[in-house]
Design a protein around this motif. Structure first.
Motif, PDB file in Angstrom:
ATOM      1  N   PRO A 126     -17.936 -18.232 -17.015  1.00 28.92           N
ATOM      2  CA  PRO A 126     -17.255 -18.648 -15.670  1.00 28.92           C
ATOM      3  C   PRO A 126     -18.006 -19.789 -14.869  1.00 28.92           C
ATOM      4  O   PRO A 126     -17.284 -20.403 -13.802  1.00 28.92           O
ATOM      5  CB  PRO A 126     -17.487 -17.348 -14.927  1.00 28.92           C
ATOM      6  N   LYS A 167     -18.072 -25.800 -26.282  1.00 25.63           N
ATOM      7  CA  LYS A 167     -18.767 -24.437 -25.828  1.00 25.63           C
ATOM      8  C   LYS A 167     -20.193 -24.427 -25.690  1.00 25.63           C
ATOM      9  O   LYS A 167     -20.544 -23.591 -24.825  1.00 25.63           O
ATOM     10  CB  LYS A 167     -17.968 -23.273 -26.813  1.00 25.63           C
ATOM     11  N   GLN A 207     -22.342 -23.849 -22.558  1.00 31.62           N
ATOM     12  CA  GLN A 207     -23.349 -22.792 -22.524  1.00 31.62           C
ATOM     13  C   GLN A 207     -24.569 -23.102 -22.087  1.00 31.62           C
ATOM     14  O   GLN A 207     -25.471 -22.078 -21.385  1.00 31.62           O
ATOM     15  CB  GLN A 207     -23.547 -22.009 -23.954  1.00 31.62           C
ATOM     16  N   LYS A 222     -10.121 -25.305 -21.827  1.00 31.43           N
ATOM     17  CA  LYS A 222     -10.999 -24.895 -20.809  1.00 31.43           C
ATOM     18  C   LYS A 222     -10.984 -23.650 -20.393  1.00 31.43           C
ATOM     19  O   LYS A 222     -12.007 -22.934 -19.865  1.00 31.43           O
ATOM     20  CB  LYS A 222     -10.412 -25.888 -19.656  1.00 31.43           C
ATOM     21  N   ASN A 223      -9.882 -23.196 -20.383  1.00 29.35           N
ATOM     22  CA  ASN A 223      -9.754 -21.674 -19.789  1.00 29.35           C
ATOM     23  C   ASN A 223     -10.374 -20.783 -21.002  1.00 29.35           C
ATOM     24  O   ASN A 223     -10.986 -19.923 -20.423  1.00 29.35           O
ATOM     25  CB  ASN A 223      -8.274 -21.367 -19.780  1.00 29.35           C
ATOM     26  N   GLU A 224     -10.251 -21.001 -22.387  1.00 30.19           N
ATOM     27  CA  GLU A 224     -10.922 -20.445 -23.325  1.00 30.19           C
ATOM     28  C   GLU A 224     -12.435 -20.256 -22.805  1.00 30.19           C
ATOM     29  O   GLU A 224     -13.130 -19.207 -23.178  1.00 30.19           O
ATOM     30  CB  GLU A 224     -10.570 -20.951 -24.531  1.00 30.19           C
ATOM     31  N   ILE A 278     -13.896 -21.117 -19.937  1.00 28.50           N
ATOM     32  CA  ILE A 278     -14.357 -20.459 -18.725  1.00 28.50           C
ATOM     33  C   ILE A 278     -14.290 -18.959 -18.733  1.00 28.50           C
ATOM     34  O   ILE A 278     -15.154 -18.304 -17.923  1.00 28.50           O
ATOM     35  CB  ILE A 278     -13.457 -20.861 -17.564  1.00 28.50           C
ATOM     36  N   GLU A 279     -13.517 -18.307 -19.565  1.00 28.63           N
ATOM     37  CA  GLU A 279     -13.186 -16.982 -19.459  1.00 28.63           C
ATOM     38  C   GLU A 279     -14.619 -16.426 -19.994  1.00 28.63           C
ATOM     39  O   GLU A 279     -14.968 -15.021 -19.595  1.00 28.63           O
ATOM     40  CB  GLU A 279     -12.363 -16.674 -20.855  1.00 28.63           C
ATOM     41  N   ASP A 280     -15.312 -17.060 -21.024  1.00 25.05           N
ATOM     42  CA  ASP A 280     -16.578 -16.433 -21.273  1.00 25.05           C
ATOM     43  C   ASP A 280     -17.852 -17.202 -20.667  1.00 25.05           C
ATOM     44  O   ASP A 280     -18.693 -16.450 -20.563  1.00 25.05           O
ATOM     45  CB  ASP A 280     -16.943 -17.116 -22.937  1.00 25.05           C
ATOM     46  N   LYS A 294      -5.861 -25.194 -21.834  1.00 26.38           N
ATOM     47  CA  LYS A 294      -5.828 -24.181 -22.538  1.00 26.38           C
ATOM     48  C   LYS A 294      -7.507 -23.751 -23.216  1.00 26.38           C
ATOM     49  O   LYS A 294      -8.056 -22.802 -23.163  1.00 26.38           O
ATOM     50  CB  LYS A 294      -4.921 -23.747 -23.865  1.00 26.38           C
TER      51      LYS A 294
END
Length: 310
Positions: A65, A34, A38, A57-59, A61-63, A55
């Motif tokens: 994009p 993360k 960032q 990775k999606n976590e 990407i949600e924060d 899952k």
């Protein structure tokens, strides 16, 4: 700069950096991913469980994009998986700036890998040694390559009887875990000695998270779980804080090569990331040489840094 101060929030932009993190789908690996994402790094999440990796990775990407995240399958219990993984990385990337040997298992039932090696020593150490040796040319090609081994305060439980815990009669899962983390630490130290002798610009570090709440405790017995949960509540730090030593080892430009980074609190259980000491045997260059030679023989390979710097 104060040697005991590190603010990862102010770290330089990592837009052109590539980081490869094993076991990046949860815990320390996910938190490390993360932060690097960032800061703009391309993060390769090398994971065995692709569903959990997706899952994770999606976590991210949600924060974030715009995060540059790639999932690549890697099973550290399989030599074939490692040897198939490396060419796929080489095909997509020219360099690896950060290699974080993070994945690990803790106190499972006895299982043997590489024919006759207890699984904790095999997965936590031997497989990462092999992975590092195969990826080293890509790390050497990076302007400021760094290699991080995840060790543990449990390295003090370990010993250098590398073949001892391979049978039912001698297996002690706690001591075997400590042995694997001692090997990781000795590898980090010895790797830096060899990097220095070969005048490589690559740097080797070790880090440990203290007592951190991660999924490493999956093999704890049901009887022990309430006790572990109690310890987690009062003595452990969360995975985000537990990842801070790794991040300092990765990103602190002033950190001396070969440093071991861990929490600065009581018994190094939690706290701010700082340079910490380790057991006497972990720093013994003669013991480290024997471990390196044993490892090359066990893997039937050679990890010779000199050939990359002739």
């Amino acid at each position: 700069m104060d040697d005991d101060y590190f603010d990862y929030e102010s770290t330089i932009d990592l837009n052109r950096k590539v980081a490869l993190i094993t076991g990046a789908n949860s815990g320390l690996g996910l938190e490390t991913s993360k932060v690097l994402a960032q800061k703009g790094a391309t993060v390769i999440m090398a994971c065995r469980n692709l569903k959990k990796a997706a899952k994770a990775k999606n976590e991210i990407i949600e924060d974030l994009p715009d995060a540059k995240i790639e999932i690549m399958p890697l099973d550290l219990s399989s030599r074939r998986s490692i040897e198939e993984f490396v060419p796929k990385v080489e095909k997509k990337y020219d360099t690896i700036d950060f290699l974080v040997n993070n994945a690990g298992i803790m106190m499972p039932p006895l299982d043997l890998q590489y024919e006759d090696v207890e699984s904790q020593l095999a997965v936590n150490y031997l497989s990462h040694f092999l992975l590092t040796s195969l990826l080293f040319p890509m790390i050497e090609n990076a302007p400021e390559g760094r290699i991080i081994q995840l060790s543990s305060i449990a390295h003090r439980w370990g010993d250098t009887r590398w073949n001892y815990y391979n049978s039912k009669s001698t297996y002690d899962k706690k001591k075997a875990y400590g042995q694997s983390k001692l090997a990781c630490l000795m590898f980090a130290y010895e790797l830096q000695r060899r990097l220095s002798r070969s005048r490589s610009h690559v740097k080797s570090y070790a880090a440990h998270p203290g007592a951190s709440s991660t999924n490493l405790f999956q093999y704890v017995s049901p009887i022990q779980r309430p006790f572990i949960r109690l310890l987690e509540r009062f003595l452990f730090q969360d995975a985000e804080d537990g990842s801070m030593p790794t991040l300092r080892a990765l990103l602190d430009p002033y950190l001396n090569p070969g440093s071991f980074v861990g929490p600065d609190g009581f018994k190094e259980l939690k706290g701010e990331p700082t340079v910490v000491d380790s057991s006497r045997i972990s720093k013994d260059p003669v013991a480290a040489l024997k471990l390196w030679e044993w490892t090359e023989k066990k893997l039937n390979t050679t990890f010779d840094l000199e050939e990359w710097n002739e």
